[in-house]
Design an enzyme around this catalytic site. Structure first.
Site, PDB file in Angstrom:
ATOM      1  N   GLY A 105       1.021  -1.257  -0.029  1.00  0.00           N
ATOM      2  CA  GLY A 105      -0.102  -0.013   0.150  1.00  0.00           C
ATOM      3  C   GLY A 105       1.051   1.205  -0.014  1.00  0.00           C
ATOM      4  N   GLY A 158      -0.202   4.789  -0.987  1.00  0.00           N
ATOM      5  CA  GLY A 158      -1.289   5.640  -0.015  1.00  0.00           C
ATOM      6  C   GLY A 158      -0.711   6.604   0.788  1.00  0.00           C
ATOM      7  N   GLN A 159      -1.688   7.217   1.522  1.00  0.00           N
ATOM      8  CA  GLN A 159      -1.163   8.645   2.256  1.00  0.00           C
ATOM      9  C   GLN A 159      -0.116   8.345   3.057  1.00  0.00           C
ATOM     10  OE1 GLN A 159      -3.869   9.778   5.513  1.00  0.00           O
ATOM     11  NE2 GLN A 159      -3.334  11.689   5.386  1.00  0.00           N
ATOM     12  N   LEU A 160      -0.181   7.357   4.083  1.00  0.00           N
ATOM     13  CA  LEU A 160       0.871   6.968   4.974  1.00  0.00           C
ATOM     14  C   LEU A 160       2.207   6.305   4.252  1.00  0.00           C
ATOM     15  CD1 LEU A 160       2.058   6.634   7.486  1.00  0.00           C
ATOM     16  CD2 LEU A 160       0.803   4.511   8.119  1.00  0.00           C
ATOM     17  N   ASP A 175       2.483  -1.804  -4.509  1.00  0.00           N
ATOM     18  CA  ASP A 175       1.115  -1.207  -4.639  1.00  0.00           C
ATOM     19  C   ASP A 175       0.355  -1.705  -5.861  1.00  0.00           C
ATOM     20  OD1 ASP A 175      -1.476   0.431  -4.399  1.00  0.00           O
ATOM     21  OD2 ASP A 175      -0.182   1.397  -2.994  1.00  0.00           O
ATOM     22  N   ILE A 176      -0.980  -1.443  -5.996  1.00  0.00           N
ATOM     23  CA  ILE A 176      -1.429  -2.102  -6.916  1.00  0.00           C
ATOM     24  C   ILE A 176      -1.676  -0.826  -7.970  1.00  0.00           C
ATOM     25  CG2 ILE A 176      -3.010  -3.853  -6.149  1.00  0.00           C
ATOM     26  CD1 ILE A 176      -5.505  -1.724  -6.111  1.00  0.00           C
ATOM     27  N   TYR A 179     -14.859  -1.474   8.238  1.00  0.00           N
ATOM     28  CA  TYR A 179     -13.370  -1.230   8.560  1.00  0.00           C
ATOM     29  C   TYR A 179     -12.783  -1.366  10.083  1.00  0.00           C
ATOM     30  CZ  TYR A 179      -9.287   2.073   8.777  1.00  0.00           C
ATOM     31  OH  TYR A 179      -8.237   2.688   9.135  1.00  0.00           O
ATOM     32  N   LYS A 207     -10.384  -4.343  11.556  1.00  0.00           N
ATOM     33  CA  LYS A 207      -9.552  -3.955  12.280  1.00  0.00           C
ATOM     34  C   LYS A 207      -9.366  -4.511  13.658  1.00  0.00           C
ATOM     35  CE  LYS A 207      -6.859  -1.427   9.374  1.00  0.00           C
ATOM     36  NZ  LYS A 207      -5.587  -1.347   9.041  1.00  0.00           N
TER      37      LYS A 207
HETATM   38  C1  AKB Z   1     -10.346   6.680   8.522  1.00  0.00           C
HETATM   39  O1  AKB Z   1     -10.750   7.791   8.773  1.00  0.00           O
HETATM   40  O2  AKB Z   1     -10.890   5.916   7.894  1.00  0.00           O
HETATM   41  C2  AKB Z   1      -8.927   6.539   8.945  1.00  0.00           C
HETATM   42  C3  AKB Z   1      -8.821   6.228  10.380  1.00  0.00           C
HETATM   43  C4  AKB Z   1      -9.039   7.088  11.318  1.00  0.00           C
HETATM   44  O3  AKB Z   1      -8.283   5.065  10.495  1.00  0.00           O
HETATM   45  N1  AKB Z   1      -8.194   7.945   8.665  1.00  0.00           N
END
Ligand code: AKB
Length: 332
Positions: free
Chosen positions: A21, A24-26, A47-48, A154, A158
């Site tokens: 990834g 991406g941003q990070l 990355d893709i 999400y 996690k």
């Molecule tokens: C999001 O907003 O989905 C992410 C996070 C807080 O993990 N930046």
């Protein structure tokens, strides 16, 4: 045999790192910093999506983390000893495609953990998030150990991922380390699909002289972190001794907290003509179930977490740097 773009010298350093990834941003920021630290050729960005800048400055390979065979081949070929596994779909985008978010976030992590076990990769970093928390966790100074009842796919992925990390560590000795990132804010790379991304978008509108419509309500307070601290957190936890990492799910890490109105007021101190309107959408609902602020004392005690940047510095630094970027792109 894997088809690759570049080959490391025969004597690859023992610190050869893979970042998934990476576009991406990070990822962009982490790859840049790791390459500064360990040398450009030591950090394989994957990355893709293509990223010309990452590709020009060091090795870059196409990798879909759902393709376990390709992942194994790259790890073997590049003699990888550390993985930063960042590829994921974030909160707001995850709600638009829940099955893809679950598949990518979960199976991607399982592929990385399993391959790390099989190929004896020394360390793995995997970012968790404040999205693991839900309405049953105290919002202020949210403790490390509270009921985790996330409201997004999400967040669910996690929470499950945190437990998979702890399982692979306990059962197979995989040295995987994780932190619960708050919203990340930087100016060198664009975020995508997160709830906290409004804060980055706000800066772009302010610099372009455009009014900003905030999808998060004026008083919704969220924990946030400047990108330099986010990179430092990943680096610090990965370089701590193994016995300092007592928590193998995910560590709370805090830095600052603010509402959209407070951020807008700080921006107006520098750009007085900046205008903001609040039109909360589903992202405000997501944010409403997340903490205001985090108790990160475990990270501070165990591996010395110590953030450096607050709101005022971040705002002036981003505006100064983004203004330079925009004025030089106007000149060219
Ligand atoms: C999001 O907003 O989905 C992410 C996070 C807080 O993990 N930046």
């Amino acid at each position: 045999m894997v088809t690759t773009n570049k080959t490391f010298p025969e004597s690859a350093s023992p610190k050869t790192i893979l970042v998934t990834g990476a576009s991406g941003q990070l990822g962009v920021e982490l790859v840049y910093n790791l390459r500064q630290k360990y040398g450009s050729n030591q950090v394989l960005a994957t990355d893709i999506g293509e990223n010309t800048l990452l590709k020009e400055k060091g090795p870059f390979e196409w990798l879909d983390v759902l393709d376990k065979k390709r992942l194994s081949e790259l790890i073997s070929h590049y003699q990888i000893v550390e993985i930063y596994h960042l590829a994921a779909i974030l909160s707001a985008n995850g709600e638009k495609n829940i099955s893809l978010a679950w598949r990518l976030n979960m199976n991607g992590l399982l592929n990385v953990l399993e391959t790390a076990r099989e190929l004896q990769v020394q360390r793995v970093f995997w970012p968790s998030t404040i999205a693991v928390f839900g309405p049953d966790a105290p919002r202020k100074n949210t403790p490390q150990d509270v009921p985790l009842h996330p409201t997004t796919v999400y967040g669910i992925s996690k929470v499950a991922g945190e437990h998979w990390c702890a399982y692979y560590n306990r059962r197979f000795g995989v040295d995987v380390r994780s932190i619960r990132y708050p919203g990340l804010i930087g100016y060198r790379s664009q975020p995508g699909g997160g709830t906290t991304d409004y804060a980055v978008d706000l800066f772009y509108s302010a610099i372009k002289g455009k009014p900003f419509v905030s999808p998060v309500d004026r008083n919704t307070r969220l924990p946030m972190m400047y990108m330099d601290d986010a990179v430092k957190a990943a680096y610090d936890i990965m370089n701590a001794d193994s016995d300092q990492i007592r928590i193998r799910t995910g560590y709370n890490v805090g830095a600052m907290s603010f509402t959209p109105k407070e951020l807008a007021d700080a921006v107006k101190q520098i750009i007085p003509s900046f205008e903001i309107q609040y039109v909360p959408d589903e992202r405000d609902q997501i944010a409403a179930n997340w903490p205001d602020s985090l108790d990160d004392s475990a990270a501070r005690e165990d591996w010395g977490w110590n953030p450096k940047f607050g709101l005022e510095f971040m705002v002036s630094d981003i505006i100064a740097n983004l203004s330079d970027v925009f004025s030089s792109s106007r000149e060219n």
